[in-house]
Design a protein around this motif. Structure first.
Motif, PDB file in Angstrom:
ATOM      1  N   LYS A  45      -4.524   2.625   3.074  1.00  0.00           N
ATOM      2  CA  LYS A  45      -3.470   1.769   2.140  1.00  0.00           C
ATOM      3  C   LYS A  45      -3.881   1.852   0.732  1.00  0.00           C
ATOM      4  CE  LYS A  45      -2.432  -1.660   4.504  1.00  0.00           C
ATOM      5  NZ  LYS A  45      -1.692  -2.907   5.112  1.00  0.00           N
ATOM      6  N   SER A  53      -1.701   2.864  -2.313  1.00  0.00           N
ATOM      7  CA  SER A  53      -0.977   1.549  -3.275  1.00  0.00           C
ATOM      8  C   SER A  53      -1.364   2.196  -4.644  1.00  0.00           C
ATOM      9  CB  SER A  53      -1.572   0.380  -3.076  1.00  0.00           C
ATOM     10  OG  SER A  53      -3.425   0.203  -2.938  1.00  0.00           O
ATOM     11  N   THR A  65       0.956  -2.711   7.393  1.00  0.00           N
ATOM     12  CA  THR A  65       1.515  -1.591   7.059  1.00  0.00           C
ATOM     13  C   THR A  65       3.234  -1.684   7.578  1.00  0.00           C
ATOM     14  OG1 THR A  65      -0.917  -0.401   7.171  1.00  0.00           O
ATOM     15  CG2 THR A  65       1.943   0.782   7.386  1.00  0.00           C
ATOM     16  N   THR A  92       4.710   3.125  -0.319  1.00  0.00           N
ATOM     17  CA  THR A  92       3.252   2.548   0.265  1.00  0.00           C
ATOM     18  C   THR A  92       3.280   2.752   1.742  1.00  0.00           C
ATOM     19  OG1 THR A  92       2.328   1.840  -1.720  1.00  0.00           O
ATOM     20  CG2 THR A  92       0.907   0.826   0.040  1.00  0.00           C
ATOM     21  N   GLY A  93       3.873   1.824   2.089  1.00  0.00           N
ATOM     22  CA  GLY A  93       3.814   1.508   3.902  1.00  0.00           C
ATOM     23  C   GLY A  93       4.043   2.494   4.192  1.00  0.00           C
ATOM     24  N   THR A 143       1.365   5.648   4.658  1.00  0.00           N
ATOM     25  CA  THR A 143       0.537   4.987   4.763  1.00  0.00           C
ATOM     26  C   THR A 143       0.394   5.187   7.213  1.00  0.00           C
ATOM     27  OG1 THR A 143      -0.379   3.771   3.624  1.00  0.00           O
ATOM     28  CG2 THR A 143      -1.492   3.401   5.559  1.00  0.00           C
TER      29      THR A 143
END
Length: 417
Positions: free
Chosen positions: A134, A138, A287, A330-331, A334
């Motif tokens: 994660k 980012s 997340t 980003t979420g 991941t």
């Protein structure tokens, strides 16, 4: 954790991030320069639009078979070969003055680029421990936003002191630098690890078997693939709506070229601020909320933009939608890395990428044709409304307490069936 331990843990990820950053900036420089070269040769805006169609068609063609190749080859060396291949083609590009030859070169460059994207995602997943993904994603989002801002600026500077061809060569240098950096990265796969799946030649039967394997996985882990598909639909609607952005700004909002440029700059600022904020708070936000809330706010930003009547309100919408994309991306990255088996990642990424690319072509074509028949505002508001509906469904899917395990770093390494 001590500073020495942190330094050791992040040594290879930092090198990889630097490589990604160099490549991203170079890509922006290359494509802006390519647009100008084609426009200079033909004097036709339609010819420039053809570049986008060629890139999309190349992605569709590549994704039919590329996953089967990627999963069966060493990822590090494949990344190196793909970047070298792109470098050579880009170096040759300025020597062609025929539009057909340029389209052909772009087609093959995009093949290598599409394969590199999927390969690098698999390599990153194998390289990064689950608990660091994660944070890495980012930082990657921050680099992408930096490339979004610095790439066009560097291209503009190169155009001022030289020619678009100089910018093309600058990208070739950036790609070659990325190759040299990748050489320093560890080899995460041995020949023994690949032996089990690499002993079959590429054939129609092999591709058919791989497609069936992806379908079986999708059925067994339907929740994972529903989230994947919903996020892909978000990307499709964003792309289709963005295709009418310039026409909407100039014809509906009556903005001048300068005001439209400022609007794009505000979006760039939103991406940068969102990415910086994301790197600060990413470890504190689950997340699931990064994906759901990020997507919902992005769609809300598009609604504000497309329903706006003034430059100020449109600016707010642009800033909000750009700000939120960093969190959503980003979420999603991941979630993808933690839930898709690395041995299947190439095939799943390419096949679902094929569906996404096809939908982008269809949706963009429909939006383009419809904008000639009905009001542009109606089309972009319709696109934003569909996007908001999809984002709402995605938000509901991701925040369910019963699905928490899918957003945990330990829920990984699912087995292929």
């Amino acid at each position: 954790m001590s500073f020495k331990k942190i330094l050791e843990t992040w040594r290879h990820p930092s090198i990889l991030l630097f490589s990604i950053g160099v490549s991203s900036v170079g890509s922006w420089v290359y494509f802006i320069a390519l647009n100008l070269i084609v426009l200079d040769i033909t004097g036709s805006a339609i010819a420039v639009s053809g570049l986008y169609i060629i890139r999309a068609l190349s992605t569709v063609f590549t994704n039919i078979w590329s996953g089967s190749v990627i999963d069966r080859l060493n990822k590090k060396y494949l990344m190196i070969v793909l970047n070298i291949f792109q470098t050579l083609l880009i170096v040759l590009l300025p020597f062609f003055s025929s539009l057909n030859f340029i389209y052909c070169m772009v087609f093959f460059i995009t093949i290598a680029s599409s394969m590199y994207h999927i390969t690098s995602m698999t390599y990153i997943t194998k390289l990064m421990p689950a608990e660091q993904r994660k944070r890495f994603n980012s930082l990657r989002s921050l680099l992408d936003s930096g490339a979004f801002l610095t790439g066009p600026a560097i291209a503009g500077m190169l155009f001022t002191i030289g020619t678009p061809n100089m910018a093309i060569y600058a990208n070739a240098i950036a790609l070659f630098l990325s190759v040299l950096i990748t050489l320093w990265m560890p080899n995460i796969e041995s020949s023994e690890q690949l032996a089990g799946i690499s002993d079959r030649r590429l054939s129609v039967k092999l591709l058919t078997d791989d497609w069936k394997l992806v379908i079986r996985f999708s059925r067994k882990y339907s929740y994972i693939m529903i989230v994947y598909f919903l996020f892909s639909v978000m990307i499709v609607m964003m792309t289709a709506t963005d295709s009418l952005e310039a026409a909407f700004a100039t014809q509906v909002l009556s903005l001048s070229a300068g005001e439209y440029g400022v609007l794009v700059s505000i979006a760039g600022a939103g991406v940068l601020v969102g990415s910086l904020t994301n790197t600060i708070i990413v470890e504190k936000v689950p997340t699931s909320w990064l994906i759901g809330t990020g997507s919902l706010i992005t769609a809300g930003g598009y609604m504000v933009l497309t329903c706006s009547n003034t430059f100020v309100i449109a600016s707010v919408g642009c800033f909000v939608l750009a700000f939120a994309t960093a969190f959503a991306n980003t979420g999603f990255y991941t979630f993808y890395q933690n839930n898709i088996p690395v041995d299947l990642m190439g095939r799943i990424g390419s096949i679902y990428g094929l569906v996404e690319a096809f939908l982008i072509i269809v949706a963009t074509a429909i939006f383009g044709v419809a904008s000639e028949v009905v009001a542009i505002r109606f089309i972009v508001v319709l696109g934003s409304s569909i996007m908001l509906l999809v984002a709402s469904i995605l938000f509901i899917c991701t925040i369910q307490s019963s699905k928490t395990k899918y957003y945990s770093a330990v829920f990984t390494n699912l087995k292929e069936e």
